[in-house]
Design an enzyme around this catalytic site. Structure first.
Site, PDB file in Angstrom:
ATOM      1  N   PHE A 153      -4.825   6.580   0.272  1.00  0.00           N
ATOM      2  CA  PHE A 153      -5.319   7.881  -0.230  1.00  0.00           C
ATOM      3  C   PHE A 153      -6.781   8.112   0.129  1.00  0.00           C
ATOM      4  O   PHE A 153      -7.301   9.210  -0.068  1.00  0.00           O
ATOM      5  CB  PHE A 153      -5.180   7.919  -1.767  1.00  0.00           C
ATOM      6  CG  PHE A 153      -6.197   7.044  -2.460  1.00  0.00           C
ATOM      7  CD1 PHE A 153      -6.038   5.678  -2.507  1.00  0.00           C
ATOM      8  CD2 PHE A 153      -7.344   7.595  -3.017  1.00  0.00           C
ATOM      9  CE1 PHE A 153      -6.989   4.867  -3.113  1.00  0.00           C
ATOM     10  CE2 PHE A 153      -8.301   6.781  -3.627  1.00  0.00           C
ATOM     11  CZ  PHE A 153      -8.116   5.417  -3.668  1.00  0.00           C
ATOM     12  N   ASP A 170       0.570  -1.335   1.988  1.00  0.00           N
ATOM     13  CA  ASP A 170      -0.633  -0.788   1.368  1.00  0.00           C
ATOM     14  C   ASP A 170      -0.564  -1.001  -0.140  1.00  0.00           C
ATOM     15  O   ASP A 170      -1.520  -0.744  -0.856  1.00  0.00           O
ATOM     16  CB  ASP A 170      -0.761   0.712   1.686  1.00  0.00           C
ATOM     17  CG  ASP A 170      -2.080   1.278   1.167  1.00  0.00           C
ATOM     18  OD1 ASP A 170      -3.130   0.672   1.469  1.00  0.00           O
ATOM     19  OD2 ASP A 170      -2.066   2.299   0.461  1.00  0.00           O
ATOM     20  N   HIS A 175      -4.230  -0.710  -1.202  1.00  0.00           N
ATOM     21  CA  HIS A 175      -3.929   0.613  -1.785  1.00  0.00           C
ATOM     22  C   HIS A 175      -4.982   1.628  -1.333  1.00  0.00           C
ATOM     23  O   HIS A 175      -5.621   2.304  -2.137  1.00  0.00           O
ATOM     24  CB  HIS A 175      -3.861   0.533  -3.314  1.00  0.00           C
ATOM     25  CG  HIS A 175      -2.970   1.578  -3.915  1.00  0.00           C
ATOM     26  ND1 HIS A 175      -2.068   1.333  -4.904  1.00  0.00           N
ATOM     27  CD2 HIS A 175      -2.841   2.905  -3.630  1.00  0.00           C
ATOM     28  CE1 HIS A 175      -1.440   2.448  -5.231  1.00  0.00           C
ATOM     29  NE2 HIS A 175      -1.894   3.420  -4.450  1.00  0.00           N
ATOM     30  N   GLU A 234      -0.128  -6.000  -7.571  1.00  0.00           N
ATOM     31  CA  GLU A 234      -1.471  -5.657  -7.069  1.00  0.00           C
ATOM     32  C   GLU A 234      -2.517  -5.435  -8.165  1.00  0.00           C
ATOM     33  O   GLU A 234      -3.723  -5.555  -7.898  1.00  0.00           O
ATOM     34  CB  GLU A 234      -1.416  -4.386  -6.194  1.00  0.00           C
ATOM     35  CG  GLU A 234      -1.158  -3.103  -6.979  1.00  0.00           C
ATOM     36  CD  GLU A 234      -1.127  -1.851  -6.092  1.00  0.00           C
ATOM     37  OE1 GLU A 234      -0.464  -1.882  -5.043  1.00  0.00           O
ATOM     38  OE2 GLU A 234      -1.781  -0.866  -6.456  1.00  0.00           O
ATOM     39  N   ARG A 239       4.859   2.438  -3.625  1.00  0.00           N
ATOM     40  CA  ARG A 239       4.530   1.572  -4.754  1.00  0.00           C
ATOM     41  C   ARG A 239       5.091   0.182  -4.458  1.00  0.00           C
ATOM     42  O   ARG A 239       6.209   0.048  -3.946  1.00  0.00           O
ATOM     43  CB  ARG A 239       5.135   2.098  -6.063  1.00  0.00           C
ATOM     44  CG  ARG A 239       4.411   3.304  -6.654  1.00  0.00           C
ATOM     45  CD  ARG A 239       3.013   2.941  -7.159  1.00  0.00           C
ATOM     46  NE  ARG A 239       2.319   4.080  -7.721  1.00  0.00           N
ATOM     47  CZ  ARG A 239       1.479   4.868  -7.045  1.00  0.00           C
ATOM     48  NH1 ARG A 239       1.234   4.643  -5.762  1.00  0.00           N
ATOM     49  NH2 ARG A 239       0.855   5.858  -7.649  1.00  0.00           N
TER      50      ARG A 239
END
Ligand code: NAI
Length: 331
Positions: A298, A258, A295, A263, A234
């Site tokens: 994932f 990332d 981000h 953000e 995070r």
């Protein structure tokens, strides 16, 4: 419940819609996709739904929770692992909160390693050069990962996969976790040691009051000169201004991000052609030794299908039984 469960799905992207529609192909759930985020301004869109499905940058604060509960919404279904954007304390007794604790630790850990390799072997520079038929090697000097010390902060599901990958590269692993696992085949040390001994530091712990800005001017000062920082956890684990300062002073060798603490307004969106208002992010992106992904860690096929499967079964379980193994509770 005999009627179809009605879900208001916020911040929906094409890839979310594809994976949820695939898992819901029998039409068991009635899903309304909104491209807007859930905020105090958009919470009205949840009227008439049983569930809101949210992601990392939706804002589920006290006001949003009260408004959802008043509208009869019974559940906040996070389609992610982290839940720092939900005021869980304020939700208690008013509305349920469930999450997807694991969907593919491999997706995130492999992304972290991709960022590290890209950075230390200057692939991001080489890619652009060879596209322009520039085959010069000047400025592309890297270093071997083999034999380097990597400090892993947070040895949960993702951290442990990342550790295994690092071991495959012949790196020395040291780790810090507030709750260390027993019988670990790597050395646990305290945070000070992580800062002091690591050539590379990778963050895999949640964002909490305790971990907020764990990388700040003070901790940066105690890190090795030339350290490479990897953050796929995070953004707010790192004080971005202090990071920028550490890079400017040539103390930090490289940063791979990332996630970024501010953000929410920019990541996941196409902001090309817009003026970048965030000077810190603009300056970080302009640095030759900083790599930013949006981000994205994932984002694999496997992870998205797992997210859709777990989210929908969490929703059924909670609404049918009033509880769920993946419920987020206070404490
Ligand atoms: P996990 O819950 O399996 O592991 C987290 C670990 O952090 C646990 O071992 C826990 O004991 C440890 N921890 C808790 N408080 C700590 C503290 N104060 N200091 C050090 N360690 C602490 O979670 P998982 O699945 O490994 O995910 C880790 C983080 O990765 C999540 O919290 C989330 O923020 C982030 N994430 C990022 C994604 C991305 O796309 N960039 C995707 C998925 C997760």
């Amino acid at each position: 419940m005999s009627e179809k469960i009605k879900i208001a799905f916020f911040d929906a992207k094409d890839y979310d819609i594809a994976s949820f529609d695939e898992v819901n192909k029998e039409g068991m759930y009635k899903i309304k996709y909104y491209d807007t985020k859930l905020t105090e301004d958009t919470v009205r869109l949840a009227k008439g739904y049983d569930v809101v499905c949210v992601f990392v940058n939706d804002s589920v604060n006290e006001k949003v929770i009260n408004s959802l509960a008043k509208k009869g919404v019974k559940l906040v279904a996070l389609r992610c692992a982290g839940f720092n954007n939900v005021d869980v304390e304020k939700a208690a007794g008013k509305i349920g909160v469930v999450r997807v604790p694991a969907y593919s630790p491999y997706a995130v850990a492999e992304h972290a390693m991709s960022l590290l390799l890209t950075s230390v072997r200057r692939i991001h520079k080489a890619y652009i050069r060879t596209k322009d038929f520039n085959f010069s090697l000047n400025g592309l000097m890297g270093f071997d990962l083999h034999g380097k010390t990597v400090g892993v902060v947070g040895t949960g599901k993702i951290g442990r996969v990342f550790i295994d990958i690092c071991k495959g590269f012949g790196m020395n692993v040291i780790a810090y976790d507030k709750f260390p696992v027993k019988d670990a085949d790597y050395e646990y040390v305290d945070l000070k040691e992580i800062w002091k001994r690591s050539d590379i530091i990778s963050f895999h712990c949640p964002l909490t009051e305790e971990t907020y800005h764990m990388v700040d001017a003070k901790s940066i000062k105690s890190m090795k000169k030339g350290v490479v920082l990897l953050n796929t956890s995070r953004g707010a684990l790192i004080d971005a201004e202090a990071l920028l300062d550490g890079i400017r002073k040539r103390h930090i060798g490289a940063a791979c991000l990332d996630v970024y603490e501010e953000e929410a307004d920019v990541f996941f969106e196409d902001r090309s052609g817009h003026i970048m208002e965030d000077d810190v992010l603009a300056r970080l992106i302009s640095m030759p030794n900083v790599i930013v992904t949006s981000h994205q860690a994932f984002l694999t096929n496997e992870a998205l299908i797992n997210i859709a499967n777990t989210t929908l079964s969490n929703i059924s379980e909670y609404l049918n039984t009033g509880k769920c193994d993946n419920e987020v509770t206070v404490g």
